[in-house]
Write a protein that holds these residues in place. Structure first.
Motif, PDB file in Angstrom:
ATOM      1  N   THR B   4      46.608  37.423 -11.180  1.00 43.53           N
ATOM      2  CA  THR B   4      46.524  38.266 -12.372  1.00 43.53           C
ATOM      3  C   THR B   4      45.428  37.780 -13.343  1.00 43.53           C
ATOM      4  OG1 THR B   4      48.317  36.983 -13.354  1.00 43.53           O
ATOM      5  CG2 THR B   4      48.915  39.102 -12.395  1.00 43.53           C
TER       6      THR B   4
ATOM      7  N   ALA E   5      59.928  30.622 -27.059  1.00 44.66           N
ATOM      8  CA  ALA E   5      59.445  30.502 -25.676  1.00 44.66           C
ATOM      9  C   ALA E   5      60.468  31.129 -24.732  1.00 44.66           C
ATOM     10  CB  ALA E   5      59.202  29.043 -25.320  1.00 44.66           C
ATOM     11  N   ARG E   6      60.000  31.979 -23.828  1.00 40.00           N
ATOM     12  CA  ARG E   6      60.914  32.731 -22.967  1.00 40.00           C
ATOM     13  C   ARG E   6      61.513  31.906 -21.833  1.00 40.00           C
ATOM     14  NH1 ARG E   6      60.023  38.181 -23.371  1.00 40.00           N
ATOM     15  NH2 ARG E   6      61.841  38.459 -22.071  1.00 40.00           N
ATOM     16  N   ASN E   7      60.812  30.861 -21.430  1.00 38.50           N
ATOM     17  CA  ASN E   7      61.240  30.133 -20.251  1.00 38.50           C
ATOM     18  C   ASN E   7      61.750  28.735 -20.602  1.00 38.50           C
ATOM     19  OD1 ASN E   7      60.254  32.109 -18.159  1.00 38.50           O
ATOM     20  ND2 ASN E   7      58.342  31.756 -19.285  1.00 38.50           N
ATOM     21  N   ILE E  59      58.206  26.899 -21.145  1.00 41.48           N
ATOM     22  CA  ILE E  59      56.906  27.534 -20.885  1.00 41.48           C
ATOM     23  C   ILE E  59      56.838  28.856 -21.654  1.00 41.48           C
ATOM     24  CG2 ILE E  59      55.356  28.451 -19.089  1.00 41.48           C
ATOM     25  CD1 ILE E  59      57.424  26.721 -17.181  1.00 41.48           C
ATOM     26  N   LYS E  60      55.789  29.006 -22.466  1.00 43.40           N
ATOM     27  CA  LYS E  60      55.557  30.245 -23.199  1.00 43.40           C
ATOM     28  C   LYS E  60      55.128  31.319 -22.196  1.00 43.40           C
ATOM     29  CE  LYS E  60      53.227  31.392 -27.583  1.00 43.40           C
ATOM     30  NZ  LYS E  60      53.100  32.825 -27.450  1.00 43.40           N
ATOM     31  N   SER E  61      55.644  32.526 -22.351  1.00 42.95           N
ATOM     32  CA  SER E  61      55.380  33.561 -21.347  1.00 42.95           C
ATOM     33  C   SER E  61      53.892  33.915 -21.231  1.00 42.95           C
ATOM     34  CB  SER E  61      56.206  34.814 -21.642  1.00 42.95           C
ATOM     35  OG  SER E  61      56.001  35.251 -22.967  1.00 42.95           O
ATOM     36  N   SER E  62      53.121  33.722 -22.304  1.00 43.15           N
ATOM     37  CA  SER E  62      51.695  34.047 -22.214  1.00 43.15           C
ATOM     38  C   SER E  62      50.933  33.028 -21.363  1.00 43.15           C
ATOM     39  CB  SER E  62      51.070  34.130 -23.612  1.00 43.15           C
ATOM     40  OG  SER E  62      51.189  32.903 -24.285  1.00 43.15           O
ATOM     41  N   ASN E  63      51.596  31.936 -20.973  1.00 44.38           N
ATOM     42  CA  ASN E  63      50.950  30.930 -20.128  1.00 44.38           C
ATOM     43  C   ASN E  63      51.329  31.059 -18.654  1.00 44.38           C
ATOM     44  OD1 ASN E  63      49.417  29.605 -22.088  1.00 44.38           O
ATOM     45  ND2 ASN E  63      51.187  28.475 -22.807  1.00 44.38           N
ATOM     46  N   VAL E  64      52.028  32.118 -18.311  1.00 47.88           N
ATOM     47  CA  VAL E  64      52.420  32.336 -16.910  1.00 47.88           C
ATOM     48  C   VAL E  64      51.495  33.378 -16.292  1.00 47.88           C
ATOM     49  CG1 VAL E  64      54.275  33.102 -15.372  1.00 47.88           C
ATOM     50  CG2 VAL E  64      54.829  31.774 -17.429  1.00 47.88           C
ATOM     51  N   MET E  65      50.920  33.055 -15.153  1.00 47.67           N
ATOM     52  CA  MET E  65      50.145  34.022 -14.368  1.00 47.67           C
ATOM     53  C   MET E  65      50.949  34.399 -13.131  1.00 47.67           C
ATOM     54  SD  MET E  65      46.535  32.041 -14.499  1.00 47.67           S
ATOM     55  CE  MET E  65      47.481  30.519 -14.623  1.00 47.67           C
ATOM     56  N   PHE E  66      50.503  35.437 -12.442  1.00 43.56           N
ATOM     57  CA  PHE E  66      51.165  35.817 -11.206  1.00 43.56           C
ATOM     58  C   PHE E  66      50.137  35.985 -10.097  1.00 43.56           C
ATOM     59  CE2 PHE E  66      54.001  37.097 -14.609  1.00 43.56           C
ATOM     60  CZ  PHE E  66      55.194  36.561 -14.178  1.00 43.56           C
TER      61      PHE E  66
ATOM     62  N   VAL F  36      59.517  34.404 -16.897  1.00 42.09           N
ATOM     63  CA  VAL F  36      58.942  35.579 -17.549  1.00 42.09           C
ATOM     64  C   VAL F  36      57.491  35.281 -17.921  1.00 42.09           C
ATOM     65  CG1 VAL F  36      59.125  37.150 -19.517  1.00 42.09           C
ATOM     66  CG2 VAL F  36      61.194  36.206 -18.502  1.00 42.09           C
ATOM     67  N   GLY F  37      56.605  36.222 -17.617  1.00 45.24           N
ATOM     68  CA  GLY F  37      55.205  36.033 -17.970  1.00 45.24           C
ATOM     69  C   GLY F  37      54.630  37.291 -18.589  1.00 45.24           C
ATOM     70  N   ILE F  38      53.639  37.098 -19.455  1.00 48.55           N
ATOM     71  CA  ILE F  38      52.936  38.245 -20.028  1.00 48.55           C
ATOM     72  C   ILE F  38      51.489  38.194 -19.564  1.00 48.55           C
ATOM     73  CG2 ILE F  38      52.097  39.286 -22.188  1.00 48.55           C
ATOM     74  CD1 ILE F  38      54.772  38.661 -23.458  1.00 48.55           C
ATOM     75  N   TYR F  56      54.091  35.205  -6.784  1.00 49.81           N
ATOM     76  CA  TYR F  56      54.142  33.812  -7.207  1.00 49.81           C
ATOM     77  C   TYR F  56      53.912  33.738  -8.723  1.00 49.81           C
ATOM     78  CZ  TYR F  56      53.469  32.874  -2.250  1.00 49.81           C
ATOM     79  OH  TYR F  56      53.618  32.832  -0.891  1.00 49.81           O
ATOM     80  N   ILE F  58      52.392  31.336 -11.449  1.00 48.78           N
ATOM     81  CA  ILE F  58      51.466  30.203 -11.442  1.00 48.78           C
ATOM     82  C   ILE F  58      51.331  29.665 -12.867  1.00 48.78           C
ATOM     83  CG2 ILE F  58      49.044  29.564 -11.076  1.00 48.78           C
ATOM     84  CD1 ILE F  58      49.123  31.589  -8.734  1.00 48.78           C
TER      85      ILE F  58
END
Lengths: 69, 69, 69, 69, 69, 69
Positions: B4, E5-7, E59-66, F36-38, F56, F58
């Protein structure tokens, strides 16, 4: 102003997508090489980031990942 | 693998500074345009990121800021 | 230079802990209120961030979380 | 709960701008010193962050940059 | 303390690698599923994060990629 | 593609909330454990992240914090 951020890439704004809270900005930093960033809409307006405007993309080195094929 | 993350910039590693926990990596993505990133030392070793190696710098768009003069 | 980052907090450097790749910097932004940041050692040296120096802490709004008791 | 995040700044919510996915929150941490953050709208609602509410801004030290004039 | 933080993932510390400024921490959040984080060494010590200790990865949700394959 | 990001967690998309610029995605990585991710809406669409899809999460290790009770 001098910044600790290691990456300061000069370019021209080529696209702007405004949302409700955030705006998405595309900067061309070399022919065919673009950087996309999402910043708060208020900031994009304050800096008057619009198509064709000269600007810098700034990225802290701890936010850069690497990949290999 | 498709990501993403909006920014995937191809280049060649031009510098590697290993620390204790982190390593600093420089990637040339266009003539004279470099991206510097700090990643964990374990990751730099796992990907065998060394001078001259082809790699990608990957940056999430929410981590890009902009500036004007 | 004008930045999209929403938070620019003026203060004085009160502490500097250099590491191998990174350095830890403490900035007092109001009496008794400090901000701690970790930046690459090369950046801390380039800006000559030392005790007592006037500087700004810059934080992108997407990197701020909130908590309540 | 004790956090590894180095920066925990106490203040009062002075502004809240809700978007579709994210909300923008402003916290006054000292007279005239404000921190702006963008968090998911769901989180802002879960913590009932509204005008005048006492809250903390939390910032990981690796997300702080510095600048000098 | 409640966080935006969502996670918030509960687990046990399974590895700790101290550096000069930062420390690398591994948390097992489910059998065979680990989260690795790099935090300042001072924070890891303040929270006494050592092998076997119960802790949360945040982990803040804006720091999660997919990614997809 | 091999990434320097230390955390690659396999799961199934269980929820998708599209906004104007960003989308919120929930991934179940183990029974009862969700991330959860944004991400930008454009990215979520490009990867066709929809309910039930294998994907995944990441996360760069410098974006992970820890907490104790």
């Amino acid at each position: 102003m001098k910044l600790t951020a290691r990456n300061t890439l000069k370019g021209k704004v080529t696209k702007l997508v405004p949302g409700t809270v955030n705006s998405e900005i595309t900067l061309e930093i070399a022919p065919g090489i673009e950087i996309v960033g999402i910043v708060s809409k208020a900031s994009a307006e304050r800096l008057e980031l619009t198509d064709g405007k000269e600007a810098y993309a700034i990225i802290k080195s701890s936010n850069v990942m690497f990949a290999i094929e």
